[in-house]
Design a protein around this motif. Structure first.
Motif: not given
Lengths: 118, 414
Positions: B47-50, A116, A54, B63-64, B59-61, A96, B67
């Protein structure tokens, strides 16, 4: 000759402590994992460790947007991937899920936008 | 004066999740007030995932994850104002807010959900000797510079504190070409998740120095280095162990503090351990109709649990507005024997309730025991407990109804 390796599973925040018995690149047993993914992680860790990358990428106007690899990539390629992503300028209209690098370093993983943007 | 059924202060994960839950429970007249220019809160820079494994099974970051909720808020048409700062809340649920288009707004709410999140413990609270050169940041500030603004705050970094944001930033700055020389942790254990020590430090060969602290910061205009030292069992630096590390940046990741200025101003009772409001199982504070959830109530490890808690508050606020009350009980929950705090701190209705708590130290092979007077209500074994990992116990509605009025204790036993 079998070896024993202790590791912390990083697949989820539970962080299981794994005990892995292996010979060369051949995993004989995995203990301590709460789910199957822990087993897969231990095997990957002993054969070809991978990580989801990331990071951010710059847009043409100088803003930054967050991106990730949509699959884990080999750990030793993280810095090479960073170099390629940091050399990039992407369109200001990315959203996104947009792919900014397809199949990065031939890993089969795409680098996709995670920010986003309304 | 504007009238709104439910005002939600904060448009981060807690605020958005509470809004969606309240809307689905029947409250349509909602207003979310968010200080930043976008919904999403701190997740925008994480912005990292988990994120999201528990809530979405993937598993999302950050921002995801944000969102997912921002989309729901928009699809449901829940009104929100960004760039809007709440400056005051009264015990009568009158809110003063300000932004550059509406000016000063006075809003009368039937119910309020507090979802302001938390702040990082600043350097001033840490008492480190030295002058005040540039190059000292909290880990979250550095995260904002790197991930939102696109600036690197430094090249050679020492991190004080092993909280998760510090660990995440150790990896992030390393990937961007900085040299992270050490992470110093005052305590003999890390406050961060085990997986972050593995993937953020061990992956990059960054040393984690437990029982170490920064005793001096060097440099006049810019940080030139820090002196670190090992600490004894009373956490006092040991002079002979001092060592100098050259660096241009010091990041602080030394804990998070719930942001409760507005809460205090509304006369709401605060738990001195959590730094958040004292609440019941519905996350209702000592002022009826005012609820709190997420990191403003107590600092969570996972955003997934923030969403869960916010849903509780959102649904409860909807019930409050609709005048629905359930069977009343009056039970206080007391943390004992190694348990530092519990949320909720009191239980006012006989319903199945999950109590969240943290322990005060690292423990092995203990039982989490819930007692009412001398009677054991529940007991479960745990191999390991650590302050960095939130624990839960479930209380059964029937048991709570049986107690009616009284006190239960939650503690660790052999």
């Amino acid at each position: 000759m079998a070896n024993i390796r202790e590791m912390t599973c990083i697949i989820c925040p539970r962080g299981c402590q794994l005990t892995v018995e292996y010979e060369g690149k051949n995993v004989l047993s995995v203990k301590g994992n709460a789910c199957k993914r822990g087993n897969d992680y231990a095997v990957a860790e002993c054969t070809c460790p991978t990580r989801t990358l990331t990071t951010t990428v710059m847009t043409e106007s100088g803003e930054v947007v967050a991106v990730k690899s949509n699959k884990a990539i080999p750990k030793e390629l993280l810095f090479d991937a960073m170099k390629q992503i940091n050399a990039l300028r992407v369109s200001d209209s990315v959203r996104q899920g947009d792919v900014v690098v397809a199949n990065i370093l031939d890993t089969g993983a795409d680098i996709i936008v995670t920010s986003y943007i309304e | 004066m504007l009238k709104v059924s439910l005002v939600i202060v904060g448009g981060g994960p807690a605020g958005m999740s509470a809004a969606v839950a309240a809307y689905k429970a029947g409250v349509k007249d909602i207003l979310i007030l968010e200080r930043e220019a976008h919904l999403g809160g701190i997740l925008r820079q994480c912005i990292h995932n988990g994120f999201g494994l528990h809530k979405f099974g993937e598993e999302l970051t950050g921002p995801e994850y944000a969102a997912r909720y921002a989309e729901q808020v928009k699809e449901l048409g829940i009104p929100y104002k960004v760039g809007t700062m709440v400056t005051k809340i009264t015990p009568d649920k009158e809110i003063t807010a300000i932004n550059s288009t509406d000016g000063i707004m006075h809003i009368k709410a039937d119910a309020i959900i507090l979802a302001m999140g938390c702040r990082e413990r600043p350097k001033g609270a840490l008492n480190i000797a030295g002058s005040r050169p540039s190059g000292i940041y909290t880990a979250g500030t550095a995260q904002k510079y790197v991930n939102i603004k696109g600036y690197m705050p430094g090249k050679e970094v020492v991190i004080l504190g092993s909280g998760d944001i510090g660990l995440i930033m150790a990896r992030r700055m390393t990937l961007e070409g900085a040299k992270v020389k050490a992470v110093c942790e005052l305590m003999p254990y890390s406050g961060g998740l085990a997986r972050n020590i593995e993937q953020c430090l061990n992956d990059f060969g960054i040393p984690l120095l437990l029982s170490h602290t920064v005793v001096q910061i060097h440099g006049k205009d810019r940080v030139t280095g820090v002196t670190i030292a090992k600490v004894d069992e009373q956490r006092r630096p040991i002079k002979e162990t001092e060592q100098y590390i050259a660096c241009d940046t010091l990041l602080l990741s030394c804990g998070l503090l719930p942001e409760n200025e507005l809460t205090k101003g509304a006369g709401i009772d605060i738990d001195r351990i959590t730094g958040g409001a004292v609440t019941d199982q519905n996350r209702q504070t000592s002022v009826p109709g005012v609820f709190a959830c997420g990191n403003v109530l107590h600092v969570h490890d996972l955003v997934d649990y923030v969403s869960d808690e916010a849903e509780i508050a959102g649904c409860a606020a909807a019930d409050y507005i609709a005048g629905i009350e359930s069977e009343r009980v009056d039970i206080s929950v007391r943390p004992v024997n190694g348990v530092r705090y519990t949320v909720p701190q009191r239980i006012t209705s006989a319903q199945d309730t999950v109590v969240y708590f943290r322990v005060s130290d690292v423990f092995r092979d203990k039982k989490i025991v819930v007692r009412c007077a001398e009677n054991v209500i529940s007991s479960k074994k745990k191999i390991k407990l650590a302050p960095g990992e939130m624990e839960t116990v479930k209380l059964d509605a029937k048991v709570l109804a049986g107690i009616g009025t009284g006190e239960i204790s939650i503690g660790l036993e052999d």
